[in-house]
Write a protein that holds these residues in place. Structure first.
Motif, PDB file in Angstrom:
ATOM      1  N   MET A   1      37.093  39.551  43.507  1.00 33.66           N
ATOM      2  CA  MET A   1      36.826  40.058  42.155  1.00 33.66           C
ATOM      3  C   MET A   1      37.900  41.019  41.895  1.00 33.66           C
ATOM      4  N   LYS A   2      38.389  40.893  40.412  1.00 32.53           N
ATOM      5  CA  LYS A   2      39.694  41.512  40.299  1.00 32.53           C
ATOM      6  C   LYS A   2      39.332  43.165  40.544  1.00 32.53           C
ATOM      7  N   PHE A  78      37.584  44.553  26.317  1.00 33.41           N
ATOM      8  CA  PHE A  78      38.235  43.333  26.048  1.00 33.41           C
ATOM      9  C   PHE A  78      38.727  43.259  24.740  1.00 33.41           C
ATOM     10  N   ILE A 103      39.246  31.037  26.804  1.00 36.09           N
ATOM     11  CA  ILE A 103      39.452  32.552  27.010  1.00 36.09           C
ATOM     12  C   ILE A 103      39.474  32.679  28.700  1.00 36.09           C
ATOM     13  N   HIS A 104      38.553  32.181  29.386  1.00 36.31           N
ATOM     14  CA  HIS A 104      39.046  32.189  30.678  1.00 36.31           C
ATOM     15  C   HIS A 104      39.842  31.509  31.365  1.00 36.31           C
ATOM     16  N   VAL A 107      42.345  33.804  30.965  1.00 34.25           N
ATOM     17  CA  VAL A 107      42.519  35.014  32.138  1.00 34.25           C
ATOM     18  C   VAL A 107      43.180  34.422  33.415  1.00 34.25           C
ATOM     19  N   ALA A 114      41.788  34.493  39.789  1.00 37.72           N
ATOM     20  CA  ALA A 114      40.717  35.043  39.366  1.00 37.72           C
ATOM     21  C   ALA A 114      39.499  33.999  39.773  1.00 37.72           C
ATOM     22  N   ASP A 115      38.413  34.394  40.105  1.00 37.94           N
ATOM     23  CA  ASP A 115      37.189  33.541  40.432  1.00 37.94           C
ATOM     24  C   ASP A 115      36.098  33.678  39.328  1.00 37.94           C
ATOM     25  N   PRO A 117      33.257  32.249  36.582  1.00 31.37           N
ATOM     26  CA  PRO A 117      31.728  31.465  36.321  1.00 31.37           C
ATOM     27  C   PRO A 117      32.157  30.158  35.539  1.00 31.37           C
ATOM     28  N   TYR A 133      24.865  29.591  32.480  1.00 30.69           N
ATOM     29  CA  TYR A 133      25.901  30.355  33.326  1.00 30.69           C
ATOM     30  C   TYR A 133      25.736  29.706  34.746  1.00 30.69           C
ATOM     31  N   SER A 135      27.325  30.433  38.746  1.00 34.18           N
ATOM     32  CA  SER A 135      28.181  31.094  39.547  1.00 34.18           C
ATOM     33  C   SER A 135      27.618  31.657  40.717  1.00 34.18           C
ATOM     34  N   MET A 139      25.978  36.838  38.860  1.00 33.13           N
ATOM     35  CA  MET A 139      26.273  37.953  37.777  1.00 33.13           C
ATOM     36  C   MET A 139      25.989  37.563  36.340  1.00 33.13           C
ATOM     37  N   LEU A 146      27.637  40.785  28.309  1.00 34.50           N
ATOM     38  CA  LEU A 146      28.760  40.459  27.475  1.00 34.50           C
ATOM     39  C   LEU A 146      28.390  39.355  26.361  1.00 34.50           C
ATOM     40  N   ILE A 147      27.288  38.573  26.230  1.00 31.22           N
ATOM     41  CA  ILE A 147      26.930  37.919  25.355  1.00 31.22           C
ATOM     42  C   ILE A 147      26.375  38.739  24.061  1.00 31.22           C
TER      43      ILE A 147
HETATM   44  C1  HEM Z   1      38.172  38.351  25.787  1.00 33.69           C
HETATM   45  C2  HEM Z   1      37.043  38.048  26.640  1.00 33.69           C
HETATM   46  C3  HEM Z   1      37.075  38.121  28.052  1.00 33.69           C
HETATM   47  C4  HEM Z   1      37.762  38.194  29.192  1.00 33.69           C
HETATM   48  C5  HEM Z   1      39.380  38.798  28.964  1.00 33.69           C
HETATM   49  C6  HEM Z   1      37.244  37.958  30.385  1.00 33.69           C
HETATM   50  C7  HEM Z   1      37.670  38.206  31.486  1.00 33.69           C
HETATM   51  C8  HEM Z   1      37.366  38.215  32.965  1.00 33.69           C
HETATM   52  C9  HEM Z   1      37.903  38.622  34.014  1.00 33.69           C
HETATM   53  C10 HEM Z   1      39.067  39.267  34.195  1.00 33.69           C
HETATM   54  C11 HEM Z   1      36.892  38.292  35.060  1.00 33.69           C
HETATM   55  C12 HEM Z   1      36.848  38.911  36.372  1.00 33.69           C
HETATM   56  C13 HEM Z   1      37.309  37.403  37.421  1.00 33.69           C
HETATM   57  C14 HEM Z   1      37.649  37.816  38.839  1.00 33.69           C
HETATM   58  O1  HEM Z   1      37.466  38.894  38.919  1.00 33.69           O
HETATM   59  O2  HEM Z   1      38.151  37.167  39.737  1.00 33.69           O
HETATM   60  C15 HEM Z   1      35.743  37.906  34.256  1.00 33.69           C
HETATM   61  C16 HEM Z   1      34.517  37.383  34.958  1.00 33.69           C
HETATM   62  C17 HEM Z   1      33.630  37.169  34.415  1.00 33.69           C
HETATM   63  N1  HEM Z   1      33.271  36.703  32.893  1.00 33.69           N
HETATM   64 FE1  HEM Z   1      34.788  36.943  31.464  1.00 33.69          FE
HETATM   65  N2  HEM Z   1      36.085  37.446  30.033  1.00 33.69           N
HETATM   66  C18 HEM Z   1      35.864  37.452  28.662  1.00 33.69           C
HETATM   67  C19 HEM Z   1      34.851  37.074  28.164  1.00 33.69           C
HETATM   68  C20 HEM Z   1      33.503  36.720  28.446  1.00 33.69           C
HETATM   69  C21 HEM Z   1      32.404  36.433  28.007  1.00 33.69           C
HETATM   70  C22 HEM Z   1      32.148  36.547  26.497  1.00 33.69           C
HETATM   71  C23 HEM Z   1      31.473  36.267  29.108  1.00 33.69           C
HETATM   72  C24 HEM Z   1      29.936  35.972  28.805  1.00 33.69           C
HETATM   73  C25 HEM Z   1      29.598  34.819  28.058  1.00 33.69           C
HETATM   74  C26 HEM Z   1      31.936  36.377  30.357  1.00 33.69           C
HETATM   75  C27 HEM Z   1      31.360  36.112  31.744  1.00 33.69           C
HETATM   76  C28 HEM Z   1      31.848  36.526  32.656  1.00 33.69           C
HETATM   77  C29 HEM Z   1      31.254  36.564  33.933  1.00 33.69           C
HETATM   78  C30 HEM Z   1      29.810  36.547  34.064  1.00 33.69           C
HETATM   79  C31 HEM Z   1      32.112  37.069  34.953  1.00 33.69           C
HETATM   80  C32 HEM Z   1      31.610  37.439  36.578  1.00 33.69           C
HETATM   81  C33 HEM Z   1      32.380  36.401  37.341  1.00 33.69           C
HETATM   82  C34 HEM Z   1      30.726  35.405  37.904  1.00 33.69           C
HETATM   83  O3  HEM Z   1      29.699  35.741  37.252  1.00 33.69           O
HETATM   84  O4  HEM Z   1      31.392  34.449  38.672  1.00 33.69           O
HETATM   85  N3  HEM Z   1      33.401  36.620  30.051  1.00 33.69           N
HETATM   86  N4  HEM Z   1      35.904  37.775  32.973  1.00 33.69           N
END
Ligand code: HEM
Length: 179
Positions: A1-2, A78, A103-104, A107, A114-115, A117, A133, A135, A139, A146-147
């Motif tokens: 995780m970052k 964000f 988006i991702h 990212v 980055a890892d 979901p 979801y 993963s 998480m 986030l939603i």
């Molecule tokens: C501008 C919007 C967003 C940005 C910049 C962003 C960015 C990121 C970043 C940097 C990570 C970490 C990755 C890592 O540590 O390797 C991450 C993880 C994650 N993101 Fe996003 N995200 C955004 C929106 C969202 C939204 C709206 C959701 C949900 C609907 C979401 C769900 C997740 C989840 C659940 C993770 C955790 C990793 C996992 O469960 O496997 N993200 N995101």
């Protein structure tokens, strides 16, 4: 995780509980790097669970509730850091349905290791939308926060239901209905 995820967690804990709590949970969690994270570094995501577990014990608050609150905090950061990503979508569903393929993907350009979901979205005839979801990080509570914060950002009244497809939380269906 970052590392940015850890530094944002410390920010939130500091805002709500003070700097001493940040130091306390770092001590409690007995982390290999003693809480020294750089934004671009990569760390074991289990360290997040150890930190949240420590916070949960010290504040007597459910760990999943804390992770969800952290998801809400993250969305706000964000919005502040990447306003254009939100302005490009006129409503919550168009933003959320682009998380996986747009988006991702962006990212990953910033953080190639980055890892992330997997999200699949399904539109229903009644106007509701599913986000499934998947993963191994489990998480889903972060996704839930986030939603919810996304719906609030777009000022849309909503109802959010979740169904565990895998009991361990590695696959969860969110159904979002606008009111
Ligand atoms: C501008 C919007 C967003 C940005 C910049 C962003 C960015 C990121 C970043 C940097 C990570 C970490 C990755 C890592 O540590 O390797 C991450 C993880 C994650 N993101 Fe996003 N995200 C955004 C929106 C969202 C939204 C709206 C959701 C949900 C609907 C979401 C769900 C997740 C989840 C659940 C993770 C955790 C990793 C996992 O469960 O496997 N993200 N995101």
């Amino acid at each position: 995780m970052k590392g940015i995820v850890f530094t944002e967690l410390f920010d939130m804990v500091e805002t709500h509980f003070g700097l001493e709590m940040v130091q306390n949970i770092i001590d409690d969690a007995q982390l290999p790097n003693h809480g020294a994270y750089t934004k671009v570094g990569t760390y074991d995501h289990k360290e997040i669970y150890r930190l949240v577990g420590a916070l949960s014990q010290r504040t007597d608050t459910d760990a999943n509730a804390l992770i969800k609150a952290f998801g809400k905090h993250l969305l706000q950061t964000f919005v502040a850091s990447y306003p254009a990503l939100f302005e490009n979508s006129s409503d919550s569903f168009s933003f959320l349905s682009g998380v996986h393929d747009y988006i991702h993907v962006e990212v990953r350009k910033i953080y190639p290791d980055a890892d992330l979901p997997h999200f699949a979205t399904i539109d229903h005839p009644d106007g509701s939308m599913d986000m499934v979801y998947t993963s191994s990080k489990k998480m889903y509570a972060l996704a839930e926060g986030l939603i919810e914060a996304t719906m609030e950002h777009y000022n849309e009244a909503f109802r959010l239901d979740k169904e565990f497809i895998e009991e361990d939380g590695s696959k969860v269906r969110f159904t979002i209905s606008k009111k």
